[in-house]
Design a protein around this motif. Structure first.
Motif, PDB file in Angstrom:
ATOM      1  N   VAL A  26       0.881  -1.305  -0.059  1.00  0.00           N
ATOM      2  CA  VAL A  26       0.087   0.049   0.083  1.00  0.00           C
ATOM      3  C   VAL A  26       1.013   1.230   0.058  1.00  0.00           C
ATOM      4  O   VAL A  26       1.685   1.368   0.709  1.00  0.00           O
ATOM      5  CB  VAL A  26      -0.959  -0.146   1.217  1.00  0.00           C
ATOM      6  CG1 VAL A  26      -1.919   1.175   1.352  1.00  0.00           C
ATOM      7  CG2 VAL A  26      -1.770  -1.320   1.419  1.00  0.00           C
ATOM      8  N   VAL A  43      -6.728   0.266   6.934  1.00  0.00           N
ATOM      9  CA  VAL A  43      -6.888   0.078   5.763  1.00  0.00           C
ATOM     10  C   VAL A  43      -8.405  -0.120   5.126  1.00  0.00           C
ATOM     11  O   VAL A  43      -8.645  -1.044   5.478  1.00  0.00           O
ATOM     12  CB  VAL A  43      -5.775  -0.817   4.971  1.00  0.00           C
ATOM     13  CG1 VAL A  43      -6.014  -0.699   3.405  1.00  0.00           C
ATOM     14  CG2 VAL A  43      -4.430  -0.546   5.366  1.00  0.00           C
ATOM     15  N   LEU A  83      -6.883   5.552   4.843  1.00  0.00           N
ATOM     16  CA  LEU A  83      -5.812   4.954   5.782  1.00  0.00           C
ATOM     17  C   LEU A  83      -5.606   6.049   7.053  1.00  0.00           C
ATOM     18  O   LEU A  83      -6.088   7.393   7.215  1.00  0.00           O
ATOM     19  CB  LEU A  83      -4.274   5.246   5.003  1.00  0.00           C
ATOM     20  CG  LEU A  83      -4.042   4.584   3.872  1.00  0.00           C
ATOM     21  CD1 LEU A  83      -2.844   4.799   3.302  1.00  0.00           C
ATOM     22  CD2 LEU A  83      -4.358   2.910   3.956  1.00  0.00           C
TER      23      LEU A  83
END
Length: 214
Positions: A26, A43, A83
């Motif tokens: 990510v 996430v 996030l």
């Protein structure tokens, strides 16, 4: 623990599928600015453990249990994700207590545009109890996390609930991109689940919890 206040919208840059797991890579320069192996990052509302942080990216291992209970099963390279780093002691709790333990998934069934905000309605699909079982934890004016975003419920019935999204939320999270038919991760207020379990025990000793061990 998290607060549901998204720090940045990142991007999944790689997905390596295993037999009953997945390794995701990510991109998120803000949340990785001080990340170390073992740290927790939310996430899309799923609490995951950081491995191999470097150059504004981090890896996470996602076990089969999490894939079955969340929308991460459909993650692909290029997917945008909300996030948030774990809250630090002493920080302001701007949203509500979010564990990053997804209770189920929901589907966007309606979007209504207003002058200064957007109303979005979700149909709930619980993994253990079915939709109506999960919505028993959702109350009008209460809190719910949708893809990791702390939101206030404006309406609720046996199968759906609605929230109002202000321009900042639409702009700074992925919820502005969620069209009718999109799938989202849901986490209900953990306080409601504890209250139900305690009251249920007093009324007859029945285990009324959702049975999740994530």
């Amino acid at each position: 623990m998290f607060t549901g206040i998204v720090e940045e919208v990142g991007e999944i840059v790689d997905v390596v599928a295993g037999e009953d797991s997945a390794r995701l890579r990510v991109r998120g320069p803000v949340v990785t600015s001080d990340a170390r192996p073992g740290d927790s990052i939310s996430v899309n509302g799923v609490c995951l453990t950081v491995v191999e942080p470097s150059d504004g990216e981090f890896g996470v291992d996602v076990m089969g249990e999490t894939l079955r209970r969340s929308s991460l099963a459909g993650a692909t390279a290029g997917s945008r994700v909300n996030l948030e780093r774990a809250v630090a002691a002493g920080d302001r709790l701007g949203g509500h207590i979010v564990q990053g333990h997804v209770d189920g998934v929901g589907t966007v069934v309606e979007r209504t545009e207003h002058e200064q905000w957007t109303t979005v309605r979700f149909r709930v699909s619980g993994h253990e109890d079915g939709g109506a079982g999960l919505t028993r934890y959702v109350v009008e004016k209460g809190s719910i996390a949708v893809d990791g975003v702390s939101l206030t419920v404006t309406e609720v019935d046996d199968e759906t609930f609605a929230v109002g999204l202000i321009p900042t939320t639409l702009r700074e999270t992925t919820l502005g991109e969620r069209a009718v038919g999109s799938t989202v991760n849901l986490e209900v207020d953990v306080v409601a689940k504890y209250v139900e379990r305690l009251v249920g025990a007093r009324l007859g000793g029945q285990d009324t919890g959702t049975g999740q061990g994530k």
